[in-house]
Design a protein around this motif. Sequence first.
Motif, PDB file in Angstrom:
ATOM      1  N   ASP A  53       0.682  -1.372  -0.034  1.00 31.61           N
ATOM      2  CA  ASP A  53       0.193   0.089   0.061  1.00 31.61           C
ATOM      3  C   ASP A  53       0.928   1.089  -0.092  1.00 31.61           C
ATOM      4  OD1 ASP A  53      -2.148   1.799   0.189  1.00 31.61           O
ATOM      5  OD2 ASP A  53      -2.131   1.426   2.427  1.00 31.61           O
ATOM      6  N   LEU A  54       0.776   1.988  -1.086  1.00 25.01           N
ATOM      7  CA  LEU A  54       1.766   3.369  -1.225  1.00 25.01           C
ATOM      8  C   LEU A  54       0.912   4.428  -1.376  1.00 25.01           C
ATOM      9  CD1 LEU A  54       4.035   1.765  -3.977  1.00 25.01           C
ATOM     10  CD2 LEU A  54       4.461   1.595  -1.554  1.00 25.01           C
ATOM     11  N   ASP A  55       1.370   5.404  -0.806  1.00 21.46           N
ATOM     12  CA  ASP A  55       0.576   6.827  -0.899  1.00 21.46           C
ATOM     13  C   ASP A  55       0.808   7.485  -2.002  1.00 21.46           C
ATOM     14  OD1 ASP A  55       3.071   8.022  -0.530  1.00 21.46           O
ATOM     15  OD2 ASP A  55       2.521   8.678   1.684  1.00 21.46           O
ATOM     16  N   ASP A  56       0.417   8.559  -2.402  1.00 20.87           N
ATOM     17  CA  ASP A  56       0.350   9.195  -3.839  1.00 20.87           C
ATOM     18  C   ASP A  56       1.970   9.593  -3.765  1.00 20.87           C
ATOM     19  OD1 ASP A  56      -2.153   8.709  -4.320  1.00 20.87           O
ATOM     20  OD2 ASP A  56      -2.527  10.908  -3.656  1.00 20.87           O
ATOM     21  N   ASP A  57       2.836   9.851  -2.849  1.00 20.39           N
ATOM     22  CA  ASP A  57       4.084  10.245  -2.887  1.00 20.39           C
ATOM     23  C   ASP A  57       5.104   8.905  -3.110  1.00 20.39           C
ATOM     24  OD1 ASP A  57       3.303  13.064  -2.847  1.00 20.39           O
ATOM     25  OD2 ASP A  57       3.392  12.969  -0.627  1.00 20.39           O
ATOM     26  N   GLY A  58       4.579   7.916  -2.875  1.00 19.46           N
ATOM     27  CA  GLY A  58       5.151   6.660  -3.170  1.00 19.46           C
ATOM     28  C   GLY A  58       5.995   5.966  -1.805  1.00 19.46           C
ATOM     29  N   HIS A  59       5.361   6.839  -0.597  1.00 18.72           N
ATOM     30  CA  HIS A  59       5.726   6.308   0.614  1.00 18.72           C
ATOM     31  C   HIS A  59       5.029   4.840   1.124  1.00 18.72           C
ATOM     32  CE1 HIS A  59       6.723  10.809   1.704  1.00 18.72           C
ATOM     33  NE2 HIS A  59       7.885   9.987   1.358  1.00 18.72           N
ATOM     34  N   LEU A  60       5.703   3.857   1.678  1.00 16.61           N
ATOM     35  CA  LEU A  60       5.079   2.741   1.768  1.00 16.61           C
ATOM     36  C   LEU A  60       4.203   2.889   3.145  1.00 16.61           C
ATOM     37  CD1 LEU A  60       5.173  -0.138   0.704  1.00 16.61           C
ATOM     38  CD2 LEU A  60       6.960  -0.543   1.955  1.00 16.61           C
ATOM     39  N   ARG A  61       3.010   2.554   2.951  1.00 11.98           N
ATOM     40  CA  ARG A  61       2.190   2.692   4.295  1.00 11.98           C
ATOM     41  C   ARG A  61       1.832   1.272   4.927  1.00 11.98           C
ATOM     42  NH1 ARG A  61      -2.723   6.426   1.868  1.00 11.98           N
ATOM     43  NH2 ARG A  61      -2.685   4.498   0.431  1.00 11.98           N
ATOM     44  N   ASN A  62       1.693   0.422   4.217  1.00 11.27           N
ATOM     45  CA  ASN A  62       1.486  -1.115   4.859  1.00 11.27           C
ATOM     46  C   ASN A  62       1.834  -2.115   3.820  1.00 11.27           C
ATOM     47  OD1 ASN A  62      -0.376  -0.195   7.159  1.00 11.27           O
ATOM     48  ND2 ASN A  62      -1.551   0.651   5.344  1.00 11.27           N
TER      49      ASN A  62
END
Length: 668
Positions: free
Chosen positions: A236-245
């Motif tokens: 699960d990545l956010d719009d900035d490419g950060h990995l959330r889960n």
Amino acid sequence: MEEVCLNSEPVFEEGDEYELEGDFTEHDNATGETQRRKDPTAPTVGLEFDSFDEAYDFYNIYGKEQGFGIRVSNSWFRSKRKERYRAKLSCSSAGFKKKSEANNPRPETRTGCPAMVVIRLVDSKRWRIVEVELEHNHQVSPQIKRFYKSHKKMILAAKSAQPLPEPVTEIHTIKLYRTPVMDVGSNGYSNFTESEGLNSIDLSKHLELKEGDAHAVYNYFCRMKLMNPNFYYLMDLDDDGHLRNVFWADARSRAAYGYFCDTVAIDTTCLSNKYEIPLISFVGVNHHGQSVLLGCGFLGHESVENFVWMLRAWLKCMLGQPPQVLITDQCKPLQIAVSEVIPNARHCYCLWYIMQKVPEKLGGLKGYEAIKRQLHKSVYNSLKIAEFETSWAEMIKCHELGENRWLQILYEDRQMWVPVYLKDTFFSGMIPIQENESLTAFFDGYVHKHTSFKEFVDKYDLALHRKRMKEVVADLESRSSSFELKTKCNFEVQLCKVYTKEIFKRFQLEVEGMYSCFNTRQVSVNGPIITYIVKERVEVEGKDKEVRCYEVLYETTQVDIRCICSLFNYKGYLCRHALNVLNYNGVEEVPLRYILPRWRKDFKCRYLLHHGSSNIDVYNPVYWHNHLYKLALPVAEEGAQSEEHYKTTLQSLEELLNKFHLVEDTLV
């Protein structure tokens, strides 16, 4: 058939190198020093390229930056179209030259270097790295001023394409075949929708990764997916490419869930204890009473939204089949998520986790030891709800604990964790019901407070291998060992032939415990239902003994029996009190309904492949894998019985694999 060029000699002649096409160049600055960009990404399993040329260029640039040349040492071709579909790119020092008969042969410059990458054509359009070896057996350094043939041709090709002496830096794009939400189990895409909670997570909450962590995790997933297509992972990545889960489960975990999905515990110990890795584990119990992993995840933040994402990812991996019972820590966001995603499961809090918090929550109170004794008595010794309520109220009143907020919350949630409220729930032995019982986390000994993501990925396979070896050993011992009988009771003789070794040992304790029971007497009759009272001498606080009375209901027509201690629901086998009543009534064998299939030594062989679920997609590759896996288990069981069986099974399996290869050839 496929034409394969093996490792004997390179495809090209000694003086040949692969001709490059692309805009790669090198230039000097005013001081004559070579301008270099940051070190290029090292080759890793799973990297993909649009063409063979691009893959070659990538490895060539990497070699140039590290200080070694490359060459194509092996190639595999389709025999019909002479189309290359696999290649091995090696260090230029790989292998050895042929011995020359010339008078003055050139000296040997190769060292048999093992450094290489293997690339393969996938989907008839992309080239993927499927094998990597980065270590050389000779000195490699970018400071060594040596031009290799592969680098020289790279420069010449660039100069012919760029006649003007303008300074141009090296250009290369590494393409990772991935989507904003990667779901390899669903061909790279997630079927979740925004309304299902995937995109509603707070963007400021994501996994705190150190340098190299994301690369290690993703590279591990790619490697596992290549090794086994039924390895499943979801990012699960956010719009900035950060990995959330992150969630993943290997093929064995997915198959194990098909057998042991009745009761599942969600271990969030790493979250509650603030470990460096926010690990969440889905754990079940196999037919030996051993913990079995049913999936893992990294949670970016303990929020309802993130737990909802994780639970949905897990259910999707398990083909939408929810467990009957779900055991968790006392975590409010997780409780809300469970009620939303798996509303029909019986959700309970883990008693052991709660009791472990007693010293922390109550240790500073006056009369702590007396409070703890009263609390344990209320929780572990109450056979009826009225007994618990009375004992709890006495504790609160006697020690003036009415204002203690933690105890208030525990009492409000009592129906989710106190054993006396959970007697109608089947737990597969996953909750402790006695003071001397404890739980061990699945990754205990492999994870500590400062374990990094990268370190955990390295240990993950080792942990699973050791756990699965224990199951294999337990299977062998259960099938081949003769169990020691400690009594002359028919119940013991009957079930030593049925239960696995560990479950039989547990049941054997109940058979032995029959001799601590006495004065079994009938107290009432209501039609076919007879009520008995069985007295037992039990140890109190490890030394003193007291007599306790257990009420047992016995239905004569169906030979149905139920004890007020509810050991059968907690552990999955009959208690000593029920066995006493059966024996009292002349019943010499445990009724079949009380011999659970999940504890049988041949459980996996007898397991029904279907349970009538209309939600199973029979065209899903995961279903195919699980179906074949279950069918193959009896073959493996029989094949391990003797050397002759083993050789016959091995020969048959090899013949079957050869047939698969022939089918692949005809489809090319």
